[in-house]
Motif scaffolding. Structure first.
Motif, PDB file in Angstrom:
ATOM      1  N   ARG A  55       7.590  -5.812   9.329  1.00 45.29           N
ATOM      2  CA  ARG A  55       6.675  -5.692   8.207  1.00 45.29           C
ATOM      3  C   ARG A  55       5.265  -5.310   8.698  1.00 45.29           C
ATOM      4  O   ARG A  55       4.609  -4.430   8.153  1.00 45.29           O
ATOM      5  N   GLU A  90       2.799  -2.181   7.963  1.00 43.34           N
ATOM      6  CA  GLU A  90       1.403  -2.312   7.540  1.00 43.34           C
ATOM      7  C   GLU A  90       0.489  -1.464   8.423  1.00 43.34           C
ATOM      8  O   GLU A  90      -0.421  -0.798   7.942  1.00 43.34           O
ATOM      9  N   ILE A  94       6.824  -0.267   0.050  1.00 42.53           N
ATOM     10  CA  ILE A  94       5.385  -0.013  -0.048  1.00 42.53           C
ATOM     11  C   ILE A  94       5.111   1.420   0.414  1.00 42.53           C
ATOM     12  O   ILE A  94       5.515   1.824   1.496  1.00 42.53           O
ATOM     13  N   LEU A 120       3.072  -5.622  -7.981  1.00 42.10           N
ATOM     14  CA  LEU A 120       1.947  -5.145  -7.181  1.00 42.10           C
ATOM     15  C   LEU A 120       2.220  -5.404  -5.707  1.00 42.10           C
ATOM     16  O   LEU A 120       3.050  -6.226  -5.339  1.00 42.10           O
ATOM     17  N   ASN A 121       1.504  -4.649  -4.876  1.00 40.68           N
ATOM     18  CA  ASN A 121       1.627  -4.770  -3.432  1.00 40.68           C
ATOM     19  C   ASN A 121       0.597  -5.776  -2.942  1.00 40.68           C
ATOM     20  O   ASN A 121      -0.605  -5.516  -2.977  1.00 40.68           O
ATOM     21  N   ARG A 130      -0.482  -7.105   0.209  1.00 38.42           N
ATOM     22  CA  ARG A 130      -0.411  -6.930   1.666  1.00 38.42           C
ATOM     23  C   ARG A 130       1.024  -6.820   2.163  1.00 38.42           C
ATOM     24  O   ARG A 130       1.453  -7.526   3.056  1.00 38.42           O
ATOM     25  N   GLY A 131       1.788  -5.925   1.543  1.00 39.26           N
ATOM     26  CA  GLY A 131       3.128  -5.648   2.035  1.00 39.26           C
ATOM     27  C   GLY A 131       4.229  -6.387   1.302  1.00 39.26           C
ATOM     28  O   GLY A 131       5.387  -6.049   1.436  1.00 39.26           O
ATOM     29  N   ASP A 132       3.873  -7.406   0.545  1.00 35.16           N
ATOM     30  CA  ASP A 132       4.882  -8.096  -0.261  1.00 35.16           C
ATOM     31  C   ASP A 132       4.861  -7.537  -1.680  1.00 35.16           C
ATOM     32  O   ASP A 132       3.794  -7.267  -2.224  1.00 35.16           O
ATOM     33  N   VAL A 133       6.045  -7.399  -2.265  1.00 33.99           N
ATOM     34  CA  VAL A 133       6.123  -6.910  -3.630  1.00 33.99           C
ATOM     35  C   VAL A 133       6.171  -8.130  -4.562  1.00 33.99           C
ATOM     36  O   VAL A 133       7.089  -8.938  -4.484  1.00 33.99           O
ATOM     37  N   ALA A 154       6.627 -15.865  -4.783  1.00 33.67           N
ATOM     38  CA  ALA A 154       5.311 -15.605  -5.345  1.00 33.67           C
ATOM     39  C   ALA A 154       5.441 -14.923  -6.705  1.00 33.67           C
ATOM     40  O   ALA A 154       6.337 -14.123  -6.925  1.00 33.67           O
TER      41      ALA A 154
END
Lengths: 690, 133
Positions: A183, A187, A520, B43-44, B46-49, B79
């Motif tokens: 991950r 990023e 993403i 929404l993104n 910091r890398g989590d959807v 989350a």
């Protein structure tokens, strides 16, 4: 992080280490039967048990320590010569290993281990009943004479243990940590792209012209590849389970089985391999239980009384193919049809064996209560976005072929734009991209359809199926294929292909059938990945999802190269049936006439009889290898001009040189092999004859 | 108890501060096809959807018209983002001020500026959402 958290982590690490040790102990117990009281083997077993005991002690699993200690005593007796190897002893070790595995899993979860511990003790106590030599309680300990002096003394297991660790050079790492690593690499790549945009916007610089920027891109790519690689394990990890299955079921059915595992160094994602373990065990059991005949029946049929079961793994492009084949009686498709009470072709009957509840003497889905059935095998493989097929020849044997992506974390996708929104469609599900102007829109049973290779495939508007407001798409048509059929979808634009790191959508949202997950985007946006099966289901229940548009645009990203002009004949030479058939299906779909040969010798015979325009051959084949075949072809006047494409798992420059010297015209490496590469190479060789 | 006060249609709703991961200002949402009506998008983070939910609709208060901020909370299911139409603020919950009408409410409490906030149980809210979804 609390102290409990640390303890928990240590226990999980121990669990993972114990898994390795127990798997080795299981393997070694099986080897006892063939190698007897081989000191090297017994010492290795002792080290495994001893390490296990030490680890269990550190994390405070007292019950496990006690059981392992008893197992260690037993191995010590073997080493001292006060006990002989019997089948009963091997069985007891295996049963203890199984019980320990359960105890550790239960204990790590904080459960009650009493039941499993009792089973282990019973198993260990039960050996003495059928062991020919007197049990250790009766015979006074003898000096350890049978142990050769060159081996380490029993009292010092520490030194060899450390050496062993070094040799493996490996540590167990929780999978979650590797996922986090992947991950973070993602990023990093996204941040890199943002820096590129900043350079352009603020400084007017072209990032691609800056060396440092390109270097960083290269390093990030490599980092990503390495991080993904760290998640891979080799097929060896399931070898023990398969071997166990072979032994157990052969014993239970009184059959003789010669067992072989090929390509065990093939690597794939640990998640994927773990989820294939049970299906593979089921197929191996199925092969012995229903494929291999009893020894006398085989002898009567002129076969080797011992049946042969082969599990063969190989990487082909971004997929791993694992075949389970036997040389047994084959599947009686007539009886399958009979059992379903329907009139089925043999192909349809073979498809039925993967459905629940089809039972005949030759194919049993429930497998007499042992493990999973063939319907569950298909389900498991479907879940992994793979396919399972079966080929059978009556009297000669059966081959099951499982094909799965190497990893589920990364998926090659086609990006499409629909009513202003972008979606990713997994490439494996796409069978064609059609220019509707050329294909022609039609109507079938009151619904729009489109011609695709001779079939009228139902057509829907993707935007309408997804419930996105807006006008009807007039762009290209994407044709998807799933186990339940084919369906075409209108989109506005094709936006290229990309490797997508797929995440699931979490548990807060209910399951959404049309979505496989999300990813993403480099710009920080969220890309939604569509699920082919879910789309077909949704399209089937969205009436009037489409109104006929009248024209389409030119497609600029065809999935398949254009068909060759003439119908050239290609001879495919490979000893692996799977590879042979895979190449045949690719080449035939592209319009070539295909002959196959299973060996160099057979290829030469074939070349004497039929005109062949191109030879595609494997290098590593038993008997005459591909290079020798190439040499012999070049030496024969009548066929010396036929171009030769060599396909190999070897990739070094010297291998390439050897191939060229032998007379090969082109070289393809199997791990980099895919449909497009093969067809491109074939087309090029046929247009420029040597 | 420390709480995050979440403004909705002029009233305050309180979340236990320990369950709040962060507040995302002017979020960029991606719409999710075939999702239940109360899902505004993902929404993104910091890398989590992370799914973003229509808080007003979940609480039975109509629907959120403007999405100014998203409060990301941790729940047992993972989350989840709660949309709000104004800036949330931190406050200690004061005296109890009577029971709540909302099924997911745990009573009303006085807050620092003299107003009142209804404490909501995010677990109950999400459970109700999943029941309808």
């Amino acid at each position: 992080v609390t102290t409990t958290g640390h303890e928990d982590e240590f226990r999980r690490l121990f669990e993972s280490e114990a898994e390795t040790r127990l798997a080795e102990l299981g393997e070694q117990a099986l080897e006892l039967e063939s190698r007897g009281r081989d000191p090297e083997l017994v010492n290795a077993m002792f080290r495994n048990a001893h390490t296990l005991k030490g680890g269990a002690g550190v994390v405070g699993l007292k019950d496990v320590v006690i059981v392992v200690h008893e197992l260690e005593q037993l191995i010590e007796d073997l080493r001292a010569g006060s006990r002989d190897v019997t089948r009963g002893l091997a069985d007891a070790v295996l049963a203890t290993v199984d019980a320990l595995r359960e105890m550790i899993t239960v204990a790590v979860e904080g459960g009650d281990t009493q039941g499993a511990a009792d089973r282990a003790r019973q198993a260990l106590a039960g050996i003495d009943e059928d062991a020919p030599p007197a049990p250790r309680s009766v015979v006074p300990p003898r000096p350890p004479a049978p142990v050769p002096a060159r081996r380490s003394p029993p009292a010092a297991p520490k030194e060899p243990r450390r050496r062993r660790e070094d040799a493996r050079d490996a540590i167990p790492v929780p999978l979650a940590r590797l996922d986090e690593l992947v991950r973070l690499v993602g990023e990093g790549a996204a941040a890199h792209l943002r820096v590129g945009r900043l350079l352009t916007e603020r400084l007017g610089a072209e990032p691609a012209a800056i060396d440092e920027y390109r270097d960083l891109a290269r390093v990030l790519d490599q980092l990503h590849a390495q991080a993904m690689r760290a998640r891979m394990v080799s097929v060896v990890a399931v070898a023990g389970a398969l071997r166990r299955a072979v032994r157990d079921i052969a014993n239970a059915t009184g059959k003789e089985v010669r067992w072989e595992l090929a390509g065990e160094e093939t690597e794939l994602d640990r998640h994927v391999l773990e989820r294939l373990r049970e299906p593979l065990v089921a197929l191996v059991r199925n092969a012995i239980d229903h494929g291999i005949e009893p020894p006398e029946e085989r002898a009567a049929a002129g076969k080797d009384p011992a049946g042969h079961v082969l599990v063969h793994a190989m990487q082909v492009g971004s997929e791993v193919i694992i075949t389970v084949s036997d040389d047994g009686r084959g599947i009686d498709t007539g009886r399958v049809a009979e059992a379903t009470g329907q009139d089925l072709t043999s192909g349809e009957a073979l498809d039925r064996i993967f459905r629940p509840g089809v039972t005949t003497a030759s194919t049993v889905t429930g497998l007499s209560g042992r493990g999973v059935g063939l319907d569950e095998v298909r389900q498991a493989v479907d879940d992994l976005r793979g396919t399972v097929t079966v080929h059978t020849v009556p009297g000669e044997g059966t081959e099951f072929r499982i094909s799965v992506p190497i990893t589920l974390a990364i998926l090659r996708c086609l990006l499409v734009d629909v009513r202003g929104e972008r979606f990713a469609i997994p490439m494996p599900a796409i069978v064609a991209l059609v220019d509707p102007k050329m294909a022609g829109r039609i109507s079938a049973e009151g619904r729009p359809a489109v011609w695709v290779t001779g079939d009228a495939v139902p057509l829907s508007d993707l935007g309408a199926v997804l419930g996105i407001p807006g006008g009807t798409a007039r762009g290209p048509v994407v044709v998807l294929s799933t186990p339940s059929g084919r369906h075409a979808f209108d989109v506005d634009e094709l936006a290229g292909q990309r490797d997508v790191v797929v995440k699931d959508l979490g548990r807060v949202l209910p399951r959404i059938g049309v979505l496989a997950g999300a990813s993403i985007e480099p710009d920080g946006g969220v890309l939604l990945v569509l699920d082919a099966g879910g789309l077909l289901e949704a399209a089937g229940t969205t009436p009037a999802a489409h109104r006929n548009g009248d024209a389409g645009t030119e497609i600029d990203a065809p999935v398949r190269p254009a068909l060759p002009r003439g119908r050239a004949t290609v001879l495919v030479v490979d000893d692996a049936l799977t590879i042979r058939e895979l190449q045949r299906s690719i080449l035939e779909r592209a319009g070539y006439v295909v002959h196959t040969a299973a060996s160099g010798r057979e290829a030469l015979e074939r070349l004497g009889k039929d005109a062949v325009d191109l030879i595609v051959t494997d290098v590593e084949m038993p008997g005459m290898d591909g290079l020798e075949l190439a040499r012999l072809v070049r030496d024969r006047a009548d066929i010396s001009q036929v171009p030769i494409l060599v396909l190999t798992s070897r990739a070094t420059e010297s291998d390439r040189q050897a191939g060229i010297q032998a007379g090969a015209d082109a070289y393809l490496v199997k791990s980099a092999f895919d449909e497009h590469t093969l067809l491109t190479a074939v087309a090029r060789l046929l247009e420029e004859p040597a | 108890m420390q709480a995050l006060l979440l403004p909705l249609a002029g009233d305050w709703y309180a979340l236990e501060l320990a369950t709040v991961r962060e507040v995302v200002p002017s979020p960029v949402l991606r719409r999710v096809p075939h999702a239940p009506a109360a899902v505004l998008g993902v929404l993104n983070l910091r890398g989590d959807v992370v799914p973003v939910l229509d808080t007003a609709s979940l609480l039975g208060l109509g629907s959120t018209t403007r999405i100014e901020h998203v409060v990301v909370v941790d729940s047992e299911l993972g989350a989840a983002g709660l949309a709000t139409d104004a800036l949330p603020r931190r406050s200690a919950l004061g005296e109890a001020a009577g029971p709540a009408d909302l099924p997911a409410g745990h009573g009303r409490f006085a807050v620092e500026d003299g107003g009142v906030a209804t404490l909501i149980d995010i677990g109950l809210v999400l459970a109700a959402f999943q029941g309808t979804g």
